[in-house]
Enzyme design. Structure first.
Site, PDB file in Angstrom:
ATOM      1  N   GLU A 185      -4.286   4.331  -1.912  1.00  9.84           N
ATOM      2  CA  GLU A 185      -3.625   5.531  -2.429  1.00  9.84           C
ATOM      3  C   GLU A 185      -4.033   6.790  -1.664  1.00  9.84           C
ATOM      4  O   GLU A 185      -3.602   7.889  -1.989  1.00  9.84           O
ATOM      5  CB  GLU A 185      -3.939   5.707  -3.922  1.00  9.84           C
ATOM      6  CG  GLU A 185      -3.132   4.785  -4.809  1.00  9.84           C
ATOM      7  CD  GLU A 185      -3.362   3.294  -4.509  1.00  9.84           C
ATOM      8  OE1 GLU A 185      -2.393   2.627  -4.124  1.00  9.84           O
ATOM      9  OE2 GLU A 185      -4.502   2.815  -4.634  1.00  9.84           O
ATOM     10  N   ASN A 223      -1.028  -2.721  -1.343  1.00  6.18           N
ATOM     11  CA  ASN A 223       0.221  -1.989  -1.153  1.00  6.18           C
ATOM     12  C   ASN A 223       0.233  -1.193   0.143  1.00  6.18           C
ATOM     13  O   ASN A 223      -0.804  -0.719   0.611  1.00  6.18           O
ATOM     14  CB  ASN A 223       0.449  -1.029  -2.323  1.00  6.18           C
ATOM     15  CG  ASN A 223      -0.652   0.014  -2.437  1.00  6.18           C
ATOM     16  OD1 ASN A 223      -1.752  -0.289  -2.887  1.00  6.18           O
ATOM     17  ND2 ASN A 223      -0.379   1.247  -2.020  1.00  6.18           N
ATOM     18  N   ASP A 235       4.396  -0.797  -5.740  1.00  2.96           N
ATOM     19  CA  ASP A 235       2.929  -0.905  -5.760  1.00  2.96           C
ATOM     20  C   ASP A 235       2.466  -2.252  -6.307  1.00  2.96           C
ATOM     21  O   ASP A 235       1.569  -2.331  -7.142  1.00  2.96           O
ATOM     22  CB  ASP A 235       2.287   0.233  -6.565  1.00  2.96           C
ATOM     23  CG  ASP A 235       0.758   0.161  -6.512  1.00  2.96           C
ATOM     24  OD1 ASP A 235       0.203  -0.049  -5.420  1.00  2.96           O
ATOM     25  OD2 ASP A 235       0.113   0.272  -7.574  1.00  2.96           O
TER      26      ASP A 235
END
Length: 615
Positions: free
Chosen positions: A201, A285, A327
């Site tokens: 992220e 991801n 995700d």
């Protein structure tokens, strides 16, 4: 009690290889022949989370009692589980990642405690709580003493003397200033310790790294994207669904240099087949969560990787969710088993993925054998194409209505199932060689997903989407199930509905019982054949730890860490109230605060003496 007789037979059938050609010989031998200990994070190299101990069984499990408890002194989410080596139990805590060595032969006296000195600013760049999934153990050799290995939040890998707690070596595996952190449990294979990274992220590029157990010297590092010399991929000999991947496959499906901030982090579980001499793990991801900003398949994010543990070279790869739009990290456990597929015994790897499909592949070749939904409400794709002659072979067939890329930026796509935390997250399943079933803790959650354009700045969030989560509509009303899965057919055998996601790792035993924990704080025991509940006990906080078992002085014990948190419990753990906070989880699990509270505790169970002695 069976005392490991079945274990030596059933597990050896999977890992029957000459000692000299296998993994760290003593560690493998301990896992196979000493069921009274728990020597690896997931029990054995095959990631079974299965125990041959059967003093606690389906006929007496309802008489379990608390034997002892211990406060960890730390709040936040307690994932992972203890190890037991001889008379000593070892476990780690969430940040600051303290490590305890507890004397089981002396009323649980703390033999030693290691307290890392970490910069608390690392908490701010940890995605989904400050969890740590446990330590690893390396038996003594001529080159090093018995060693406990800790993977700290700030990416420092520390080797500790298992007897004294003395630091033997430490090495930095990443840079928190760029958003790189660490949550995964290490895995020891041969003379190496394998370490992955977190931070997808934050635009971190994922990698798996092997360090020398004795010295901490880096042996190899395999990135999840990039040129072949970075990904350790042979363009002619590394295959994807049976075909060579070709040159620079790790850059060809990215636009320009986007792969450099491409995600694909590696914070899940690692399995190992000593006979094939291959390790297996998954990548996470791609970055950003806005799919419009990264056209292409984004290889090799969302991928199962089979690699040589000596040099890291990839033998085969399989990308489960090309160009991920939701995700659906692919880091969940890889469970190795020998199963009958279509009347033929196959060496397989079974992987229940975040995307809602459970995959069964040939673990030698990467051939795709089964890919089926393990929650019937999964709707983002109709199926995975299984025809090898199709140009869509191996690819999920995406439903346009639930494609966040089709909707585009600043468009809220609603009703996507599962949510970003998947039909399951990292909470590991268990496998029984007796029933040939896989016992899977699952989430039963859907989401709304709105991508937006985001720019990359090192060390700053690089998400690019707003999410909200909620229970699957028109279902049982809860947010989880605990299921038994037939990986040969791709079918649910039985399913237990739960009010909240089952965020605890499971344990299967020769006593015909499966154990798991719940976010409300229950330890539960169910009949592995039918799913009938046999026992429950409410611990001091929500259970997101993984149930384990061991034997001491002739008695079987169960251990589990309580301490609500993790992604599902991030609202409670971090004091968040905005429904969209915690990457969308806070609103979905808002009711959890009515059922449990923060608190770190180890709870250990056993049978009453008179019951145990009769077994």
């Amino acid at each position: 009690m069976k005392h490991g007789l079945l274990g030596a037979a059933s597990i050896a059938a999977l890992v029957a290889a000459p000692w000299a050609a296998s993994a760290n010989e003593e560690l493998q031998k301990m896992a196979e022949e000493q069921p009274g200990e728990w020597v690896m994070p997931t029990g054995n190299y095959a990631n079974w989370r299965y125990s041959e101990l059967d003093q606690i069984n389906k006929d007496n499990v309802d008489q379990l009692q608390v034997a002892w408890t211990m406060s960890t002194g730390v709040l936040r989410g307690h994932e992972g589980n203890p190890l037991v080596i001889g008379d000593t139990m070892y476990f780690s805590t969430p940040f600051p990642n303290n490590v305890f060595a507890v004397d089981l032969a002396n009323d649980g006296v703390i033999k030693w405690k290691y307290e890392p000195q970490q910069d608390p600013q690392v908490i701010g760049v940890m995605c989904c709580d400050t969890v740590n999934r446990g330590v690893a153990y390396a038996p003594a050799t001529d080159s090093h003493p018995a060693t406990i290995i800790l993977n700290q939040a700030d990416t420092t890998v520390v080797a500790l003397d298992a007897v004294t707690g003395e630091v033997l070596w430490e090495v930095k595996n990443g840079d928190p200033g760029k958003g790189e952190t660490a949550t995964m449990a290490p895995q020891v294979v041969k003379d190496k310790v394998l370490i992955g990274n977190s931070g997808g992220e934050y635009g971190v590029l994922g990698h798996m790294t092997a360090y020398d157990v004795a010295t901490g010297e880096m042996a190899w590092r395999a990135f999840s994207a990039g040129p072949d010399d970075m990904t350790l991929i042979d363009p002619e000999n590394t295959t994807h669904l049976g075909k060579p991947v070709g040159a620079d496959s790790g850059t060809a499906t990215w636009e320009g240099d986007q792969w450099q901030i491409g995600g694909g982090t590696t914070w899940g579980w690692i399995s190992y087949d000593p006979e094939l001499d291959l390790i297996y793990y998954g990548t996470g991801n791609p970055s950003t969560w806005n799919p419009s900003q990264r056209p292409g398949d984004n290889r090799w994010s969302m991928t199962i990787m089979a690699r040589d543990p000596d040099d890291g070279m990839a033998k085969w790869l399989y990308q489960m969710t090309p160009h991920d739009e939701w995700d659906y990290d692919g880091v969940n456990e890889m469970i190795l088993a020998d199963l009958d597929i279509g009347g033929e015994s196959r060496k397989v790897v079974v992987h229940p993925d975040r995307n809602g499909f459970a995959y069964t592949l040939d673990r030698e070749t990467g051939e795709l054998l089964v890919a089926e939904k393990y929650d019937p409400f999964v709707n983002w794709a109709t199926h995975v194409e299984m025809d090898p002659e199709s140009d869509q072979y191996g690819r999920p067939q995406v439903v346009e209505e639930y494609s966040t890329a089709q909707g585009g930026e600043d468009v809220n796509t609603t009703g996507i199932c599962p949510a970003a935390l998947g039909t399951k997250d990292q909470q590991p399943s268990a496998y029984s060689p007796e029933t040939k079933l896989f016992y899977i803790p699952t989430n039963h959650v859907c989401m709304d997903y709105e991508p937006f354009r985001v720019s990359y700045t090192a060390g700053q969030p690089y998400v690019g989407a707003t999410l909200s989560m909620y229970p699957t509509p028109e279902s049982h009303g809860g947010m989880g199930n605990f299921i038994a899965w037939d990986a040969t057919k791709g079918e649910i055998v039985w399913s237990i509905p739960e009010q909240f996601s089952v965020w605890s790792g499971a344990l299967a035993t020769a006593g015909d019982v499966v154990f798991y924990g719940t976010l409300e704080g229950y330890l539960k025991a169910v009949d592995m054949e039918t799913g009938e509940e046999l026992y429950r006990f409410r611990t001091g906080s929500g259970v997101i730890g993984n149930v384990m078992t061991y034997e001491h002085e002739g008695d079987q014990y169960l251990g589990v860490l309580s301490g609500v948190g993790g992604w599902a419990g991030i609202g409670l753990a971090a004091g968040l109230t905005d429904p969209n906070a915690g990457l969308g989880a806070v609103g979905g699990y808002a009711a959890l605060s009515d059922y449990t509270n923060l608190g770190g505790q180890l709870t250990v169970f056993k049978l009453p003496d008179q019951v145990a002695s009769s077994q």
